[in-house]
Design a protein around this motif. Structure first.
Motif, PDB file in Angstrom:
ATOM      1  N   THR A 202      16.601  -4.141   7.285  1.00  0.00           N
ATOM      2  CA  THR A 202      15.460  -3.237   7.502  1.00  0.00           C
ATOM      3  C   THR A 202      15.855  -2.114   8.455  1.00  0.00           C
ATOM      4  O   THR A 202      16.741  -1.342   8.148  1.00  0.00           O
ATOM      5  CB  THR A 202      14.255  -4.026   8.046  1.00  0.00           C
ATOM      6  OG1 THR A 202      14.643  -4.742   9.234  1.00  0.00           O
ATOM      7  CG2 THR A 202      13.740  -5.022   7.023  1.00  0.00           C
TER       8      THR A 202
ATOM      9  N   TYR B 183       4.497  -1.861   1.599  1.00  0.00           N
ATOM     10  CA  TYR B 183       4.101  -0.459   1.479  1.00  0.00           C
ATOM     11  C   TYR B 183       5.088   0.421   2.234  1.00  0.00           C
ATOM     12  O   TYR B 183       5.267   0.263   3.439  1.00  0.00           O
ATOM     13  CB  TYR B 183       2.684  -0.264   2.037  1.00  0.00           C
ATOM     14  CG  TYR B 183       2.238   1.185   2.068  1.00  0.00           C
ATOM     15  CD1 TYR B 183       2.029   1.892   0.887  1.00  0.00           C
ATOM     16  CD2 TYR B 183       2.041   1.835   3.283  1.00  0.00           C
ATOM     17  CE1 TYR B 183       1.623   3.226   0.924  1.00  0.00           C
ATOM     18  CE2 TYR B 183       1.635   3.165   3.326  1.00  0.00           C
ATOM     19  CZ  TYR B 183       1.429   3.845   2.137  1.00  0.00           C
ATOM     20  OH  TYR B 183       1.034   5.173   2.179  1.00  0.00           O
ATOM     21  N   ALA B 184       5.718   1.321   1.511  1.00  0.00           N
ATOM     22  CA  ALA B 184       6.668   2.240   2.149  1.00  0.00           C
ATOM     23  C   ALA B 184       5.951   3.500   2.629  1.00  0.00           C
ATOM     24  O   ALA B 184       5.998   3.843   3.810  1.00  0.00           O
ATOM     25  CB  ALA B 184       7.785   2.605   1.184  1.00  0.00           C
TER      26      ALA B 184
ATOM     27  N   GLY C  47      16.048   1.788   4.784  1.00  0.00           N
ATOM     28  CA  GLY C  47      15.812   0.456   4.271  1.00  0.00           C
ATOM     29  C   GLY C  47      16.995  -0.439   4.416  1.00  0.00           C
ATOM     30  O   GLY C  47      17.108  -1.438   3.741  1.00  0.00           O
TER      31      GLY C  47
ATOM     32  N   GLY D 238      17.803  -1.157  -0.880  1.00  0.00           N
ATOM     33  CA  GLY D 238      16.673  -1.110  -1.777  1.00  0.00           C
ATOM     34  C   GLY D 238      15.474  -1.861  -1.251  1.00  0.00           C
ATOM     35  O   GLY D 238      15.503  -2.497  -0.202  1.00  0.00           O
ATOM     36  N   ARG D 239      14.406  -1.802  -2.084  1.00  0.00           N
ATOM     37  CA  ARG D 239      13.124  -2.372  -1.648  1.00  0.00           C
ATOM     38  C   ARG D 239      13.159  -3.896  -1.549  1.00  0.00           C
ATOM     39  O   ARG D 239      12.502  -4.491  -0.701  1.00  0.00           O
ATOM     40  CB  ARG D 239      12.030  -1.924  -2.624  1.00  0.00           C
ATOM     41  CG  ARG D 239      10.629  -2.013  -2.075  1.00  0.00           C
ATOM     42  CD  ARG D 239      10.459  -1.076  -0.890  1.00  0.00           C
ATOM     43  NE  ARG D 239       9.342  -1.468  -0.046  1.00  0.00           N
ATOM     44  CZ  ARG D 239       9.116  -0.983   1.155  1.00  0.00           C
ATOM     45  NH1 ARG D 239       9.943  -0.093   1.655  1.00  0.00           N
ATOM     46  NH2 ARG D 239       8.098  -1.360   1.867  1.00  0.00           N
ATOM     47  N   THR D 240      13.923  -4.544  -2.425  1.00  0.00           N
ATOM     48  CA  THR D 240      13.978  -6.017  -2.396  1.00  0.00           C
ATOM     49  C   THR D 240      14.568  -6.510  -1.087  1.00  0.00           C
ATOM     50  O   THR D 240      14.053  -7.450  -0.467  1.00  0.00           O
ATOM     51  CB  THR D 240      14.815  -6.537  -3.573  1.00  0.00           C
ATOM     52  OG1 THR D 240      14.241  -6.074  -4.792  1.00  0.00           O
ATOM     53  CG2 THR D 240      14.851  -8.057  -3.583  1.00  0.00           C
TER      54      THR D 240
ATOM     55  N   TRP E  96      14.535  -4.880   1.691  1.00  0.00           N
ATOM     56  CA  TRP E  96      13.571  -4.528   2.739  1.00  0.00           C
ATOM     57  C   TRP E  96      12.503  -5.610   2.880  1.00  0.00           C
ATOM     58  O   TRP E  96      12.184  -6.040   3.995  1.00  0.00           O
ATOM     59  CB  TRP E  96      12.943  -3.180   2.413  1.00  0.00           C
ATOM     60  CG  TRP E  96      11.986  -2.689   3.451  1.00  0.00           C
ATOM     61  CD1 TRP E  96      10.649  -2.985   3.551  1.00  0.00           C
ATOM     62  CD2 TRP E  96      12.275  -1.822   4.545  1.00  0.00           C
ATOM     63  NE1 TRP E  96      10.093  -2.353   4.625  1.00  0.00           N
ATOM     64  CE2 TRP E  96      11.068  -1.624   5.258  1.00  0.00           C
ATOM     65  CE3 TRP E  96      13.434  -1.184   4.986  1.00  0.00           C
ATOM     66  CZ2 TRP E  96      10.992  -0.829   6.389  1.00  0.00           C
ATOM     67  CZ3 TRP E  96      13.357  -0.383   6.115  1.00  0.00           C
ATOM     68  CH2 TRP E  96      12.144  -0.211   6.811  1.00  0.00           C
ATOM     69  N   VAL E  97      11.934  -6.044   1.732  1.00  0.00           N
ATOM     70  CA  VAL E  97      10.897  -7.084   1.757  1.00  0.00           C
ATOM     71  C   VAL E  97      11.474  -8.390   2.305  1.00  0.00           C
ATOM     72  O   VAL E  97      10.878  -9.058   3.158  1.00  0.00           O
ATOM     73  CB  VAL E  97      10.313  -7.294   0.347  1.00  0.00           C
ATOM     74  CG1 VAL E  97       9.356  -8.485   0.334  1.00  0.00           C
ATOM     75  CG2 VAL E  97       9.583  -6.043  -0.127  1.00  0.00           C
TER      76      VAL E  97
ATOM     77  N   HIS F 173       9.343   5.328   7.643  1.00  0.00           N
ATOM     78  CA  HIS F 173       8.296   5.452   6.634  1.00  0.00           C
ATOM     79  C   HIS F 173       6.921   5.202   7.251  1.00  0.00           C
ATOM     80  O   HIS F 173       6.784   4.473   8.239  1.00  0.00           O
ATOM     81  CB  HIS F 173       8.538   4.465   5.492  1.00  0.00           C
ATOM     82  CG  HIS F 173       9.722   4.825   4.650  1.00  0.00           C
ATOM     83  ND1 HIS F 173       9.646   5.635   3.545  1.00  0.00           N
ATOM     84  CD2 HIS F 173      11.030   4.476   4.761  1.00  0.00           C
ATOM     85  CE1 HIS F 173      10.840   5.783   3.006  1.00  0.00           C
ATOM     86  NE2 HIS F 173      11.704   5.085   3.730  1.00  0.00           N
TER      87      HIS F 173
ATOM     88  N   SER G 180       5.827   1.565   7.834  1.00  0.00           N
ATOM     89  CA  SER G 180       6.319   0.888   9.036  1.00  0.00           C
ATOM     90  C   SER G 180       5.447   1.218  10.243  1.00  0.00           C
ATOM     91  O   SER G 180       5.158   0.352  11.077  1.00  0.00           O
ATOM     92  CB  SER G 180       7.767   1.305   9.316  1.00  0.00           C
ATOM     93  OG  SER G 180       8.615   0.913   8.262  1.00  0.00           O
TER      94      SER G 180
END
Length: 374
Positions: free
Chosen positions: A94, A149-150, A172, A176-178, A180-181, A303, A306
């Motif tokens: 992150t 939520y970005a 991130g 990528g988003r995965t 990050w989550v 973002h 955050s």
């Protein structure tokens, strides 16, 4: 000036922790292995604490049983080795801003675990109980917002950053988003392990009251655990163990000596002067400082999600702290009222005794008066 010292020290503590998030993130972005980092950090902390313990506490060491040693080993595994390693993996996934934002969840998660262990009580019919329950809900909401939520990106303040790495500029962790989550929920898991460690320390310090030796032993045990874990993960990669004159070496020295050595002492001093609530109230300052410093030094793209999630976490923190403060004040009021009532009863009892004694004296005088007349 003395009255302002706790406030100055609280600001210094938050500045130190801001440096922790920024420097650690820079080290990981430049390729330092997170498991090796924890080994070096715990080793540095042990080297710092060992001479202090020898000088100050060599004659005050409580007896050590096998049961107590096992407990210290497990607490070091939970609160140091597991918590810190999971946290560093999440920080790599992150950003420094997320790390600072989720740190506000620690008092809330600690309170929630204390409720589960029946060390705390939530009375939902009272205003303080509703505030504490709302704080837990806001904390969970903040974590979900950060993870899912970005939102729009906020450009970095400084494009010529001190610690250059392309991963940092993506906001991130470069995966990528995965990732990050996953990193956000790993950070929550790390904070949960740390919060459970905080709750368990209360019972440990009753059994082993020497704080410095307890901290040293857990740091030393965690160093051994971290060494074995890093060796299992890194294996024969000698380059991963090599320290260079870069952000990795700075991060090891900073976290091992400044965070462990300086900030821990300052935190203990602030808690002694103003209490734990005062120190927790200053946590959001670190969140604000980290947003600016990570953007300026790391070039992170922060973002909106955050920031909004961090605001919810701060709101949850203040809600729980307000509820606990309200409940504490109510307990003090009830205790004061009970003290007044007991004192009143004692005064009434003393008055009754004096009245009875006066009546007895009067009776004696009446009995004695005929004889005196004769």
């Amino acid at each position: 000036m003395d009255g302002k010292k706790p406030y100055v020290m609280a600001v210094v503590i938050q500045v130190i922790y801001t440096g922790l998030y920024v420097v650690s993130k820079a080290a990981f972005d430049q390729g330092m292995n997170t498991f090796v980092f924890i080994f070096y950090r715990q080793a540095a902390a042990t080297l710092l604490l060992l001479p202090l313990a020898i000088i100050l506490e060599r004659r005050n060491a409580p007896p050590m049983s096998l049961r107590l040693f096992t407990k210290l080993f497990m607490y070091a595994l939970l609160g140091n080795t597991i918590s810190m390693n999971v946290y560093n993996i999440s920080l790599k996934y992150t950003s420094a801003t997320v790390g600072s934002a989720t740190s506000n969840s620690v008092p809330v998660v600690t309170f929630f675990l204390a409720v589960l262990l029946r060390l705390e009580v939530i009375r939902l019919r009272t205003l303080s109980g509703m505030a504490k329950a709302a704080g837990v809900a806001l904390c969970l909401g903040g974590v979900l917002v950060i993870a899912l939520y970005a939102g729009p990106a906020i450009s970095p303040l400084n494009h010529h950053r001190a610690f250059t790495n392309e991963a940092a500029s993506r906001g991130g962790g470069g995966g990528g988003r995965t990732r990050w989550v996953k990193g956000t929920f790993l950070m929550l898991l790390s904070n949960t392990a740390w919060s459970l460690w905080i709750v368990l320390q209360a019972s440990l310090l009753k059994e082993y009251p020497n704080k410095l030796l307890a901290t040293l032993l857990q740091c030393a045990l965690s160093t051994l655990q971290s060494l074995l874990l890093a060796a299992a993960v890194v294996r024969a990669d000698a380059a991963a163990w090599r320290l260079r004159l870069d952000a990795g070496l700075l991060a090891v020295a900073y976290t091992g000596f400044v965070v462990t050595g300086v900030s821990f002492y300052l935190q203990a001093w602030c808690i002694e002067k103003k209490g734990p609530v005062f120190l927790a109230m200053s946590n959001p300052l670190c969140f604000v400082l980290t947003i600016f410093c990570s953007s300026f030094f790391l070039g992170e793209i922060v973002h909106l999600g955050s920031i909004l999630g961090g605001i919810l976490l701060v709101a949850g923190l203040y809600s729980v702290l307000w509820g606990k403060s309200k409940e504490h004040n109510m307990q003090l009021t009830l205790a004061a009222a009970a003290t007044v009532q007991v004192k009143q009863q004692q005064d009434d009892s003393a008055d009754n005794k004096m009245d009875i004694a006066a009546d007895e004296d009067e009776k004696q005088q009446k009995l004695a008066s005929p004889e005196q007349q004769v």
